[in-house]
Design a protein around this motif. Sequence first.
Motif, PDB file in Angstrom:
ATOM      1  N   SER A 162       0.818  -1.220   0.000  1.00 44.90           N
ATOM      2  CA  SER A 162       0.000   0.000   0.000  1.00 44.90           C
ATOM      3  C   SER A 162       0.845   1.260   0.000  1.00 44.90           C
ATOM      4  O   SER A 162       0.489   2.259  -0.644  1.00 44.90           O
ATOM      5  N   ARG A 163       1.965   1.233   0.719  1.00 43.38           N
ATOM      6  CA  ARG A 163       2.821   2.420   0.766  1.00 43.38           C
ATOM      7  C   ARG A 163       3.426   2.696  -0.604  1.00 43.38           C
ATOM      8  O   ARG A 163       3.462   3.848  -1.060  1.00 43.38           O
ATOM      9  N   GLN A 164       3.890   1.671  -1.291  1.00 42.96           N
ATOM     10  CA  GLN A 164       4.490   1.857  -2.604  1.00 42.96           C
ATOM     11  C   GLN A 164       3.456   2.286  -3.649  1.00 42.96           C
ATOM     12  O   GLN A 164       3.773   2.988  -4.600  1.00 42.96           O
ATOM     13  N   ASN A 165       2.210   1.846  -3.453  1.00 35.61           N
ATOM     14  CA  ASN A 165       1.141   2.162  -4.401  1.00 35.61           C
ATOM     15  C   ASN A 165       0.349   3.407  -4.023  1.00 35.61           C
ATOM     16  O   ASN A 165      -0.623   3.749  -4.709  1.00 35.61           O
ATOM     17  N   GLU A 166       0.730   4.059  -2.945  1.00 38.51           N
ATOM     18  CA  GLU A 166      -0.074   5.162  -2.421  1.00 38.51           C
ATOM     19  C   GLU A 166      -0.379   6.220  -3.482  1.00 38.51           C
ATOM     20  O   GLU A 166      -1.526   6.664  -3.639  1.00 38.51           O
ATOM     21  N   VAL A 167       0.624   6.632  -4.236  1.00 40.55           N
ATOM     22  CA  VAL A 167       0.423   7.687  -5.224  1.00 40.55           C
ATOM     23  C   VAL A 167      -0.502   7.221  -6.344  1.00 40.55           C
ATOM     24  O   VAL A 167      -1.319   7.986  -6.867  1.00 40.55           O
ATOM     25  N   LEU A 168      -0.398   5.943  -6.713  1.00 40.20           N
ATOM     26  CA  LEU A 168      -1.274   5.400  -7.762  1.00 40.20           C
ATOM     27  C   LEU A 168      -2.714   5.297  -7.271  1.00 40.20           C
ATOM     28  O   LEU A 168      -3.663   5.608  -8.014  1.00 40.20           O
ATOM     29  N   TYR A 169      -2.893   4.871  -6.029  1.00 40.93           N
ATOM     30  CA  TYR A 169      -4.250   4.730  -5.491  1.00 40.93           C
ATOM     31  C   TYR A 169      -4.929   6.093  -5.323  1.00 40.93           C
ATOM     32  O   TYR A 169      -6.151   6.200  -5.485  1.00 40.93           O
ATOM     33  N   GLU A 170      -4.153   7.117  -5.020  1.00 43.44           N
ATOM     34  CA  GLU A 170      -4.730   8.451  -4.949  1.00 43.44           C
ATOM     35  C   GLU A 170      -5.245   8.879  -6.324  1.00 43.44           C
ATOM     36  O   GLU A 170      -6.287   9.530  -6.437  1.00 43.44           O
ATOM     37  N   ALA A 171      -4.507   8.495  -7.356  1.00 42.94           N
ATOM     38  CA  ALA A 171      -4.939   8.807  -8.721  1.00 42.94           C
ATOM     39  C   ALA A 171      -6.218   8.047  -9.070  1.00 42.94           C
ATOM     40  O   ALA A 171      -7.083   8.567  -9.787  1.00 42.94           O
ATOM     41  N   VAL A 172      -6.343   6.823  -8.559  1.00 45.70           N
ATOM     42  CA  VAL A 172      -7.564   6.036  -8.785  1.00 45.70           C
ATOM     43  C   VAL A 172      -8.764   6.754  -8.174  1.00 45.70           C
ATOM     44  O   VAL A 172      -9.816   6.907  -8.809  1.00 45.70           O
ATOM     45  N   ILE A 173      -8.619   7.191  -6.933  1.00 43.40           N
ATOM     46  CA  ILE A 173      -9.716   7.873  -6.231  1.00 43.40           C
ATOM     47  C   ILE A 173     -10.092   9.163  -6.950  1.00 43.40           C
ATOM     48  O   ILE A 173     -11.280   9.480  -7.122  1.00 43.40           O
TER      49      ILE A 173
END
Length: 486
Positions: free
Chosen positions: A299-310
């Motif tokens: 989750s930490r490594q993907n944090e920036v990508l998941y913010e883009a998803v939201i």
Amino acid sequence: MENSSTSASASLEATHVESSGDCTRLLESLRNLGFGESELGRSNHGSTSPSPFQWWRYINDNNNNNNTSLSIALAAKEARSSSSIHPIPPVQPSPINATETSTASTSLVNHYNLAHGRTNMLLGAALVNNHHQIPSHMGQDYYSTNYQEGQEERIPSTMQGQSNLVWLAKTEKGSKYLQALLLENDPEITRMVLKRVFEHMVDLMSDQHGQYLFQTLLGICDIAQLDLIVRKVTSQSPLLVRAATTKYGSISIQKLIRRLKKMDLVECVTSVLYANFFQLMTDRIGRMAIKECAEYLDSRQNEVLYEAVIWNVIELATDPVGCISLNDCIECMIGSQRERLLARISDESVRLSRHPSGNFVVQNVLKLEVPSINEKICKRLRGNYARLSQVKSGSHLVEKCLRCSWGMDSFVQEMKSEKGALQKLARDKFGNYVVQRALELSKEHFTSHHEYLLTALGPCLSSLQQSTYGKHVFCKITQDGAAKLL
């Protein structure tokens, strides 16, 4: 002396003409490549370049099953283009062997096992004589131990602006041989190969055969070399993004992400993906790179990508490819970011349910069976069930809503509030499946709702029996033992 040399060359030519019909084709290929008669072995006295017959003889001695006139002609042209490199010694009456070669050639034969064939021989020459300058940010001393004394770098005139090694890596045999060299785990070879392909790394990633060399490099290089590779490819973000949308480039990027799984260096890659997030998420091939991140990174490594998803959830949900990518992320996300994403989808559930692609996303969220989210969606859809049930994708969504108590309650309440709505659905092409599903689920879990449905449908059973789609509802009721309502 000149007569003797000419006679030996003529004798060699005659021997090969008799032993192989390819010799004539070899001469033709050489002429097409610009060789003069003086270079074709007929007047070879004093020549500093190997004649084609020397190439022919050398390669026949070492690889009898893999030679063609064109490949040998090209090899001869390569030899002629570099006047200071003589892989083959002058023709002699006696057979050629390694001890008769020059010192540099003998070293090359011993180090790279050139006796396996022409491809190996050319590859060895490429490793020593193919010549790009060391990238300035890597430092001269990084490769200071790569070469033996006297192995100066020279750029062959036939390969100006392009690497021999890159060219070989893009061929099937060349790529396999380079991989075999790398798998020997010799640090010197690894550094040498990395230097030659460094400026063409993204290009190799997208190539059918070059991708395998790139992936092999990822597996055997050390941390410092891996850092150089990552920073090189991510510094060329437009090329990297373009590579991500190609079959082989996407595979290479996925391998890179797996290699960096437990390293902070992966943030260099996710930053590039983030900057081009929507473009990749809505591309059928490009989306695989982000899916790989979702599946293999934390989750930490993907944090920036998941913010883009939201941030892009609505746009993604209403895109034919983006909705698939969004569902992939939903299944992999955990924690607060997932909660925020599901909350946004549930807030927009009415809007999304009316869209063919968005409907698919809402269905996927319902399958997660998060009580608070399912309740919110089912209640928000009240007043839309009848309309959704008459559309193919919408009918699937309503059926999923009926699985939970909030959905069944909302559906029945809507049917009660709209006179004739239930009977209309029972005769509809898609709505009849919703009614059948409601009868089935209510019988098992919601008895009071089941009684209402039977009562409401009872008066029109005879007409349903004659209806193209209503007869399916009629059969469902009679099979369930409710024929007494006729």
